[in-house]
Design an enzyme around this catalytic site. Structure first.
Site, short mmCIF file in Angstrom:
data_model
loop_
_atom_site.label_atom_id
_atom_site.label_comp_id
_atom_site.label_asym_id
_atom_site.label_seq_id
_atom_site.Cartn_x
_atom_site.Cartn_y
_atom_site.Cartn_z
N ARG A 57 35.87 54.11 35.98
CA ARG A 57 34.95 53.98 37.11
C ARG A 57 35.56 54.67 38.33
O ARG A 57 36.75 54.55 38.57
CB ARG A 57 34.72 52.49 37.42
N LYS B 134 34.98 38.44 36.67
CA LYS B 134 33.63 37.87 36.84
C LYS B 134 32.67 38.41 35.79
O LYS B 134 31.88 37.66 35.21
CB LYS B 134 33.08 38.18 38.25
N ARG C 225 38.57 48.08 48.13
CA ARG C 225 37.79 46.94 47.61
C ARG C 225 38.51 45.62 47.86
O ARG C 225 37.87 44.61 48.19
CB ARG C 225 37.54 47.12 46.11
N ARG D 138 28.30 38.49 48.40
CA ARG D 138 29.54 39.08 48.91
C ARG D 138 29.66 39.04 50.42
O ARG D 138 30.66 39.51 50.96
CB ARG D 138 29.64 40.53 48.45
N ARG E 80 41.68 49.90 33.63
CA ARG E 80 40.35 49.66 33.04
C ARG E 80 39.62 50.95 32.70
O ARG E 80 39.60 51.90 33.48
CB ARG E 80 39.48 48.85 34.01
P1 AP5 Z 1 35.86 42.41 34.93
O1 AP5 Z 1 35.34 41.33 34.09
O2 AP5 Z 1 35.15 43.71 34.99
O3 AP5 Z 1 36.14 41.86 36.43
P2 AP5 Z 1 35.17 41.79 37.65
O4 AP5 Z 1 35.64 40.64 38.50
O5 AP5 Z 1 33.75 41.80 37.20
O6 AP5 Z 1 35.58 43.16 38.34
P3 AP5 Z 1 34.68 44.31 38.89
O7 AP5 Z 1 35.66 45.39 39.27
O8 AP5 Z 1 33.61 44.72 37.97
O9 AP5 Z 1 34.10 43.58 40.12
P4 AP5 Z 1 33.64 44.09 41.44
O10 AP5 Z 1 33.26 42.82 42.05
O11 AP5 Z 1 34.59 44.91 42.23
O12 AP5 Z 1 32.54 45.15 41.01
P5 AP5 Z 1 30.98 45.04 40.87
O13 AP5 Z 1 30.60 45.76 39.65
O14 AP5 Z 1 30.48 43.65 41.04
O15 AP5 Z 1 37.38 42.65 34.51
C1 AP5 Z 1 38.19 43.64 35.12
C2 AP5 Z 1 39.17 44.18 34.08
O16 AP5 Z 1 40.07 43.14 33.71
C3 AP5 Z 1 38.51 44.67 32.78
O17 AP5 Z 1 39.23 45.76 32.30
C4 AP5 Z 1 38.65 43.45 31.85
O18 AP5 Z 1 38.67 43.85 30.49
C5 AP5 Z 1 39.96 42.87 32.31
N1 AP5 Z 1 40.03 41.42 32.16
C6 AP5 Z 1 39.02 40.50 32.32
N2 AP5 Z 1 39.49 39.26 32.10
C7 AP5 Z 1 40.83 39.40 31.83
C8 AP5 Z 1 41.87 38.47 31.53
N3 AP5 Z 1 41.64 37.14 31.46
N4 AP5 Z 1 43.11 38.95 31.30
C9 AP5 Z 1 43.36 40.29 31.35
N5 AP5 Z 1 42.41 41.23 31.62
C10 AP5 Z 1 41.16 40.77 31.87
O19 AP5 Z 1 30.52 45.87 42.16
C11 AP5 Z 1 30.78 47.24 42.29
C12 AP5 Z 1 30.30 47.74 43.62
O20 AP5 Z 1 28.87 47.55 43.74
C13 AP5 Z 1 30.86 47.04 44.87
O21 AP5 Z 1 32.13 47.54 45.23
C14 AP5 Z 1 29.77 47.34 45.89
O22 AP5 Z 1 29.84 48.65 46.37
C15 AP5 Z 1 28.50 47.20 45.07
N6 AP5 Z 1 27.98 45.82 45.09
C16 AP5 Z 1 27.80 45.02 44.00
N7 AP5 Z 1 27.31 43.82 44.37
C17 AP5 Z 1 27.20 43.87 45.73
C18 AP5 Z 1 26.78 42.92 46.70
N8 AP5 Z 1 26.39 41.69 46.37
N9 AP5 Z 1 26.79 43.31 48.00
C19 AP5 Z 1 27.15 44.56 48.37
N10 AP5 Z 1 27.59 45.50 47.49
C20 AP5 Z 1 27.61 45.14 46.18
#
Ligand code: AP5
Length: 213
Positions: free
Chosen positions: A156, A13, A167, A88, A127
């Site tokens: 991270r 994402k 997660r 979420r 990652r």
């Molecule tokens: P990446 O692009 O970072 O994927 P992502 O879906 O953004 O994954 P995240 O782990 O960042 O998402 P998340 O939803 O768990 O965390 P968030 O920061 O939103 O890619 C992941 C990896 O894959 C990278 O290494 C990338 O290079 C690689 N990659 C990408 N595309 C690829 C491809 N096509 N092929 C191969 N590799 C690829 O949230 C973190 C925390 O914040 C949550 O756990 C929660 O505690 C809190 N939080 C955030 N938003 C909320 C909310 N709305 N409500 C409550 N808590 C929240």
């Protein structure tokens, strides 16, 4: 265009959010990025969120709603936004709908990223992110240098195996039902296969959204 990106942790994402935002000329709003920056700055919001985020649980809905309200009301988002990981839970989906209705703005689409669990675990366990500009990398060791800004790559906390397992479970329990919420609400749901090169995933996303730019 206003687009919600939905999908499990590691689905891409953040990566695709940046590319879509650049392509469509709108900002990316990521609650994860806003919260991590609050943690780095040691603000009260960051201090309260840190432990929750480290173990991979969700921060409370009211915290998220206040971030969304501020970000969508800002002039930068006047022409739309890519909402990355912003919705979420069902209460967050309902809260976003209320904010958009107050702002008289439509939600154009909900883009759902599909990736098998084994691939998600592979991506997240490999990652690292730049501690300065937050660019994510796969398969680079912590301590290596960021190609974009020269910063240091770190792992991270929530990419440790136990937090990743949590997660994925939290996604199934609290976030997956949001897809049904949007279906019932009549939103335009667009599902894409998010496995493959980042360029091919972007092409699929743009074509599924009907964007030809
Ligand atoms: P990446 O692009 O970072 O994927 P992502 O879906 O953004 O994954 P995240 O782990 O960042 O998402 P998340 O939803 O768990 O965390 P968030 O920061 O939103 O890619 C992941 C990896 O894959 C990278 O290494 C990338 O290079 C690689 N990659 C990408 N595309 C690829 C491809 N096509 N092929 C191969 N590799 C690829 O949230 C973190 C925390 O914040 C949550 O756990 C929660 O505690 C809190 N939080 C955030 N938003 C909320 C909310 N709305 N409500 C409550 N808590 C929240």
């Amino acid at each position: 265009m206003l687009i919600v990106l939905l999908g499990p942790p590691g689905a891409g994402k953040g990566t695709q959010g940046d590319l879509l935002a650049a392509k469509l000329g709108v900002p990316k709003i990521s609650t994860g990025d806003v919260l991590r920056s609050a943690v780095r700055e040691g603000t009260p919001r960051g201090l309260a969120a840190k432990a929750v985020m480290d173990r991979g649980d969700l921060v409370p809905d009211d915290v998220i709603m206040s971030i969304i309200k501020d970000a969508l009301g800002a002039p930068a988002a006047a022409n739309g936004a890519i909402l990355d990981g912003v919705v979420r839970t069902e209460p967050q989906a309902a809260g976003l709908a209320r904010v958009l209705s107050e702002l008289r703005r439509p939600l154009d689409a909900v883009l759902i990223f599909e990736v098998a669990d084994e691939e998600l675990v592979r991506r997240l366990s490999g990652r690292t992110v730049c501690e300065s500009c937050q660019t994510p990398y796969t398969g680079r060791e912590p301590g290596s240098t960021c190609e974009k800004c020269g910063g240091r790559l770190v792992r991270r906390k929530d990419d440790e195996p136990e937090a990743v397992r949590n997660r994925l479970a939290v996604y199934q329990r609290q976030t997956a039902p949001v897809i049904e919420w949007y279906r019932k609400d009549g939103a335009r749901l667009v599902t894409i296969d998010a496995v493959g090169s980042t360029e091919s995933v972007l092409r699929r996303a743009l074509s599924a959204l009907g964007v030809n730019r």
